[in-house]
Design a protein around this motif. Sequence first.
Motif, PDB file in Angstrom:
ATOM      1  N   GLU A 169       3.237 -14.030  11.550  1.00 25.23           N
ATOM      2  CA  GLU A 169       3.268 -13.785  10.109  1.00 25.23           C
ATOM      3  C   GLU A 169       1.859 -13.717   9.533  1.00 25.23           C
ATOM      4  OE1 GLU A 169       4.409 -13.097   6.269  1.00 25.23           O
ATOM      5  OE2 GLU A 169       5.578 -12.946   8.129  1.00 25.23           O
ATOM      6  N   LEU A 170       0.984 -14.623   9.988  1.00 23.59           N
ATOM      7  CA  LEU A 170      -0.398 -14.579   9.517  1.00 23.59           C
ATOM      8  C   LEU A 170      -1.092 -13.278   9.928  1.00 23.59           C
ATOM      9  CD1 LEU A 170      -1.724 -18.209  10.126  1.00 23.59           C
ATOM     10  CD2 LEU A 170      -1.035 -17.159   7.968  1.00 23.59           C
ATOM     11  N   GLU A 171      -0.838 -12.841  11.164  1.00 29.62           N
ATOM     12  CA  GLU A 171      -1.446 -11.593  11.618  1.00 29.62           C
ATOM     13  C   GLU A 171      -0.909 -10.407  10.825  1.00 29.62           C
ATOM     14  OE1 GLU A 171      -0.533 -11.552  15.731  1.00 29.62           O
ATOM     15  OE2 GLU A 171      -2.158 -12.917  16.314  1.00 29.62           O
ATOM     16  N   ASP A 172       0.409 -10.395  10.579  1.00 32.15           N
ATOM     17  CA  ASP A 172       0.986  -9.312   9.775  1.00 32.15           C
ATOM     18  C   ASP A 172       0.407  -9.314   8.367  1.00 32.15           C
ATOM     19  OD1 ASP A 172       2.508  -8.551  11.909  1.00 32.15           O
ATOM     20  OD2 ASP A 172       4.337  -9.565  11.249  1.00 32.15           O
ATOM     21  N   ARG A 173       0.288 -10.512   7.800  1.00 29.03           N
ATOM     22  CA  ARG A 173      -0.278 -10.597   6.453  1.00 29.03           C
ATOM     23  C   ARG A 173      -1.724 -10.124   6.439  1.00 29.03           C
ATOM     24  NH1 ARG A 173       0.223 -16.316   3.632  1.00 29.03           N
ATOM     25  NH2 ARG A 173       2.412 -15.825   4.115  1.00 29.03           N
ATOM     26  N   ALA A 174      -2.480 -10.500   7.473  1.00 24.42           N
ATOM     27  CA  ALA A 174      -3.874 -10.048   7.546  1.00 24.42           C
ATOM     28  C   ALA A 174      -3.956  -8.529   7.669  1.00 24.42           C
ATOM     29  CB  ALA A 174      -4.575 -10.710   8.732  1.00 24.42           C
ATOM     30  N   ARG A 175      -3.038  -7.958   8.482  1.00 21.80           N
ATOM     31  CA  ARG A 175      -3.032  -6.491   8.605  1.00 21.80           C
ATOM     32  C   ARG A 175      -2.661  -5.833   7.283  1.00 21.80           C
ATOM     33  NH1 ARG A 175      -1.077  -7.575  13.929  1.00 21.80           N
ATOM     34  NH2 ARG A 175       1.060  -7.666  13.160  1.00 21.80           N
ATOM     35  N   ARG A 176      -1.671  -6.420   6.587  1.00 20.23           N
ATOM     36  CA  ARG A 176      -1.287  -5.837   5.295  1.00 20.23           C
ATOM     37  C   ARG A 176      -2.433  -5.929   4.289  1.00 20.23           C
ATOM     38  NH1 ARG A 176       3.599  -8.638   6.342  1.00 20.23           N
ATOM     39  NH2 ARG A 176       2.988 -10.290   4.879  1.00 20.23           N
ATOM     40  N   LEU A 177      -3.093  -7.088   4.278  1.00 20.80           N
ATOM     41  CA  LEU A 177      -4.212  -7.251   3.352  1.00 20.80           C
ATOM     42  C   LEU A 177      -5.356  -6.300   3.698  1.00 20.80           C
ATOM     43  CD1 LEU A 177      -4.332 -11.142   2.953  1.00 20.80           C
ATOM     44  CD2 LEU A 177      -3.528  -9.464   1.286  1.00 20.80           C
ATOM     45  N   GLU A 178      -5.604  -6.123   5.000  1.00 19.56           N
ATOM     46  CA  GLU A 178      -6.655  -5.197   5.410  1.00 19.56           C
ATOM     47  C   GLU A 178      -6.299  -3.767   5.024  1.00 19.56           C
ATOM     48  OE1 GLU A 178     -10.181  -3.790   6.999  1.00 19.56           O
ATOM     49  OE2 GLU A 178      -9.537  -5.815   6.469  1.00 19.56           O
ATOM     50  N   GLY A 179      -5.005  -3.407   5.238  1.00 19.28           N
ATOM     51  CA  GLY A 179      -4.574  -2.071   4.825  1.00 19.28           C
ATOM     52  C   GLY A 179      -4.677  -1.882   3.325  1.00 19.28           C
ATOM     53  N   GLN A 180      -4.289  -2.925   2.564  1.00 24.62           N
ATOM     54  CA  GLN A 180      -4.387  -2.839   1.113  1.00 24.62           C
ATOM     55  C   GLN A 180      -5.834  -2.746   0.669  1.00 24.62           C
ATOM     56  OE1 GLN A 180      -2.414  -6.039  -0.915  1.00 24.62           O
ATOM     57  NE2 GLN A 180      -3.099  -5.402  -2.934  1.00 24.62           N
ATOM     58  N   ARG A 181      -6.706  -3.541   1.333  1.00 23.97           N
ATOM     59  CA  ARG A 181      -8.125  -3.478   0.986  1.00 23.97           C
ATOM     60  C   ARG A 181      -8.700  -2.095   1.277  1.00 23.97           C
ATOM     61  NH1 ARG A 181     -13.010  -3.691   3.030  1.00 23.97           N
ATOM     62  NH2 ARG A 181     -12.190  -3.623   5.152  1.00 23.97           N
ATOM     63  N   THR A 182      -8.314  -1.527   2.422  1.00 23.41           N
ATOM     64  CA  THR A 182      -8.790  -0.181   2.758  1.00 23.41           C
ATOM     65  C   THR A 182      -8.304   0.848   1.746  1.00 23.41           C
ATOM     66  OG1 THR A 182      -8.797  -0.771   5.115  1.00 23.41           O
ATOM     67  CG2 THR A 182      -8.825   1.576   4.562  1.00 23.41           C
ATOM     68  N   ALA A 183      -7.000   0.718   1.362  1.00 23.88           N
ATOM     69  CA  ALA A 183      -6.448   1.650   0.376  1.00 23.88           C
ATOM     70  C   ALA A 183      -7.134   1.489  -0.978  1.00 23.88           C
ATOM     71  CB  ALA A 183      -4.946   1.431   0.240  1.00 23.88           C
ATOM     72  N   ASP A 184      -7.387   0.223  -1.376  1.00 26.57           N
ATOM     73  CA  ASP A 184      -8.070  -0.006  -2.648  1.00 26.57           C
ATOM     74  C   ASP A 184      -9.481   0.562  -2.626  1.00 26.57           C
ATOM     75  OD1 ASP A 184      -5.843  -1.283  -3.576  1.00 26.57           O
ATOM     76  OD2 ASP A 184      -6.587  -3.317  -3.205  1.00 26.57           O
TER      77      ASP A 184
END
Length: 401
Positions: A169-184
């Motif tokens: 879950e932490l890894e998935d959250r980190a990937r989502r946050l990284e994807g969101q940061r990249t998109a932002d």
Amino acid sequence: MSLRSVRSVFVPVVARWRAASPYALDVAVAAIVLFAVSLQWMFPDEGDDPLSLGGWLLGAATAVPLVWRRRAPWASGWAVSAATPAQALYHAPPPDVMYGGMVVLYTMAALARPWQRRLMLTGWIVGVVSTMQHQADKEPFEYAFHLMGIVCAYALGMLARVQRAYTTELEDRARRLEGQRTADTARARAEERARIARDMHDILAHAVSLMVVQAEAGPVVVRKDPERAEATFDTIAETGRDAMAQLRRILGVLKEERPDGGVTGRMPQPSVAALPLLVSQVGNSTGLHTELRTTGEPCPLSSDTEIAAYRVVQEALTNTVKHARASRAVVELDWTEDGVTLTMTDDGRGPSAPVGGHGLIGIRERAAACGGSAETGSGPDGGFRVVVRLPVAADREGALG
């Protein structure tokens, strides 16, 4: 050496080993269990239990299936579950500790489906109690020892399952946050490119339009009024220099280092306070009769809204100079508690004038980016009118949110 030091050395080694070969650890576990069940044959004088080849083969049967404990946990679990009571009933020798069984219960708790691990735990508890009932020489504490062993192994497996789920879950959250940061970041870059493109368009279109008007009038003025011609060319030069200064200001988003190691700040962007100068410059440069009217009490605007207000007026006046063939243009600022309304009206050809391109689109985009709106069309007395409403203290993020 402390426990923390041991873990810091041992855990990375196991992690690298597991990553290099997913089943290397399973083979090692099976080998360790096989070694453990073979200790009675290695040291036969340590106990009085009878030894036989059949007993050793049954003991080996509780260890070898562990090689497949992760590839086929259900099948390997049942294989070990069948061999363990068979070894206990064969009694040559009986298992002192159910090594394979504890590994199986750990594996089932960590990897198997809920009904599989519950069924396996229940089967082992019932099997241990039933098997020991057929052995008359067993003491009560041995029941507790074996039952505690399998329950603890199962609990450790559940702990490993929870830990793995938490890590995933932490890894998935980190990937989502990284994807969101990249998109932002990509969105911010796209918005910044669009803003710079709009500013450059407004600056160049305004400056070039004024320079073209002056240049077209230059030859006529040279023949009739040399002094006025000199002033016309001075105006062209001043307009060009002002455009270059504004372009440098926009490109100054990337700050430059000073020789002393400091950083040069950006020059201030144009704001509503610069509108009187803009309106008068357009009138003086083109001969267009321009007028600025202000009503209401000015209120604070965000920096983005200040820039947008200046640019929409600049673009509207540029369109008037380029396309409207007007003799008069009026800019009105109507301040209210909610914001400011900018109205630009001319007496030119009206909506039939060829005002295509990015000018009006840029005006609408600037207004929308600040949370406002823009309307274009015929004026009340003919000509063309642009009405832009901008809210107080609105910023781009608030508008888009």
